[in-house]
Enzyme design. Structure first.
Site, mmCIF file in Angstrom:
data_model
loop_
_atom_site.group_PDB
_atom_site.id
_atom_site.type_symbol
_atom_site.label_atom_id
_atom_site.label_comp_id
_atom_site.label_asym_id
_atom_site.label_seq_id
_atom_site.Cartn_x
_atom_site.Cartn_y
_atom_site.Cartn_z
ATOM 1 N N SER A 157 130.815 55.123 -59.103
ATOM 2 C CA SER A 157 130.828 53.201 -59.830
ATOM 3 C C SER A 157 129.326 52.926 -58.357
ATOM 4 O O SER A 157 128.984 51.557 -59.011
ATOM 5 C CB SER A 157 132.039 52.959 -59.309
ATOM 6 O OG SER A 157 132.880 54.009 -60.331
ATOM 7 N N HIS A 203 131.591 49.385 -54.537
ATOM 8 C CA HIS A 203 131.542 48.649 -56.087
ATOM 9 C C HIS A 203 130.521 47.906 -55.182
ATOM 10 O O HIS A 203 129.647 47.781 -55.632
ATOM 11 C CB HIS A 203 132.593 47.783 -57.123
ATOM 12 C CG HIS A 203 133.188 49.287 -57.719
ATOM 13 N ND1 HIS A 203 133.531 49.031 -59.072
ATOM 14 C CD2 HIS A 203 132.572 50.176 -57.634
ATOM 15 C CE1 HIS A 203 134.078 50.421 -59.730
ATOM 16 N NE2 HIS A 203 134.202 50.897 -59.222
#
Length: 297
Positions: A194, A240
């Site tokens: 991610s 993230h």
């Protein structure tokens, strides 16, 4: 009336002379082959084996080779060789899928050795900063790897064609590292691509702006995913955001580098970003483990 003498008899016609060898054109590369085709550039006779199709007629091998030297090779928009097939994207997809397959065989062992674990990195297990970016939530969960690989499949080829394969690989790996550094500094443990994917989101926004495209759709995509990062449980916001920031900075360096000395500027900036990430890990302890010294041993 006197008679006229008969007309003189014409001399017999001589047989036609046979043309000599020099009268039959032969290929300049294969003298034993007759040919009546000439190169459109140098006008030398060429046989079928030496012919190369041109815009008009045919050219010889030497003229085609000389012409290719004068033609600059195609380049990606921001430097590097043009990308016909996004091989780096496909390679990354394969590596992620193979790593997930390994989790099916020995999930506990694979995760224990290769997941992102802040304290493990602090103790010197640096490989976790990269290997964790190729692992995902263990089976039977599928949504994690499916979402990340779909995103890589959707936007990876476009970015690779714009940036070139080497720059795209550099962007992906640095964004993955940036996500792991975010986890190291502010989290404990996590797995997943991610961070790299969010780095690609940021890069897509930068590239769209640089090329003059409408980037509002990309901005909405980033915004929605950032909100989901803080709303959905068990999502590492540290990874993230670390990947998003790193990917955006790397893409900006690639997209806005001046045309003069572009390659030096681009990879110099990438090296500087890598150095900063390494120094952050070397000089700062993970905040999830209070009481650790400021510099790792």
């Amino acid at each position: 009336m006197t008679s006229q003498p008969p007309p003189p008899t014409p001399p017999p016609a001589e047989p036609p002379a046979h043309p000599g060898p020099e009268a039959v054109p032969t290929c300049f590369r294969h003298p034993d082959r007759e040919t009546y085709v000439r190169c459109q550039r140098c006008e030398r006779p060429i046989c079928p084996d030496c012919m190369r199709d041109a815009a008009v007629g045919h050219q010889c091998v030497e003229c085609v080779r000389e012409g290719n030297r004068a033609v600059r090779p195609a380049q990606a928009v921001f430097g590097g060789a043009a990308v016909a097939a996004p091989r780096v994207t496909w390679t990354l997809l394969v590596i992620n899928v193979l790593a997930y397959a390994a989790e099916f065989v020995q999930p506990a062992q694979v995760l224990r050795q290769f997941e992102m674990w802040s304290f493990g990195v602090y103790q010197g297990e640096w490989w976790r900063l990269i290997t964790s970016a190729f692992l995902h939530a263990p089976p039977p969960s599928l949504w994690h790897i499916v979402f990340n690989m779909w995103a890589l499949y959707a936007i990876g080829p476009e970015l690779e064609r714009r940036l070139g394969s080497v720059r795209f690989a550099t962007l992906y790996l640095l964004a993955a590292l940036g996500g792991s550094v975010g986890i190291y500094l502010f989290g404990q443990e996590a797995v997943g691509a991610s961070g790299a994917i969010y780095g690609l989101f940021g890069a897509l926004f930068v590239v769209a702006r640089r090329l003059g495209y409408d980037a509002r759709g990309v901005l909405w995509l980033i915004g929605i995913n950032v909100v989901l990062t803080f709303v959905v449980a068990n999502i590492s916001w540290q990874g993230h955001l670390g990947g998003l920031v790193t990917g955006t900075l790397v893409a900006a360096a690639f997209a806005y580098a001046p045309s003069r000395n572009r390659t030096v500027v681009q990879f110099g900036a990438a090296a500087a970003i890598l150095l900063v990430l390494v120094l952050l890990v070397m000089l700062l302890p993970p905040t999830a483990y209070p009481g650790l010294p400021a510099i790792t041993g």
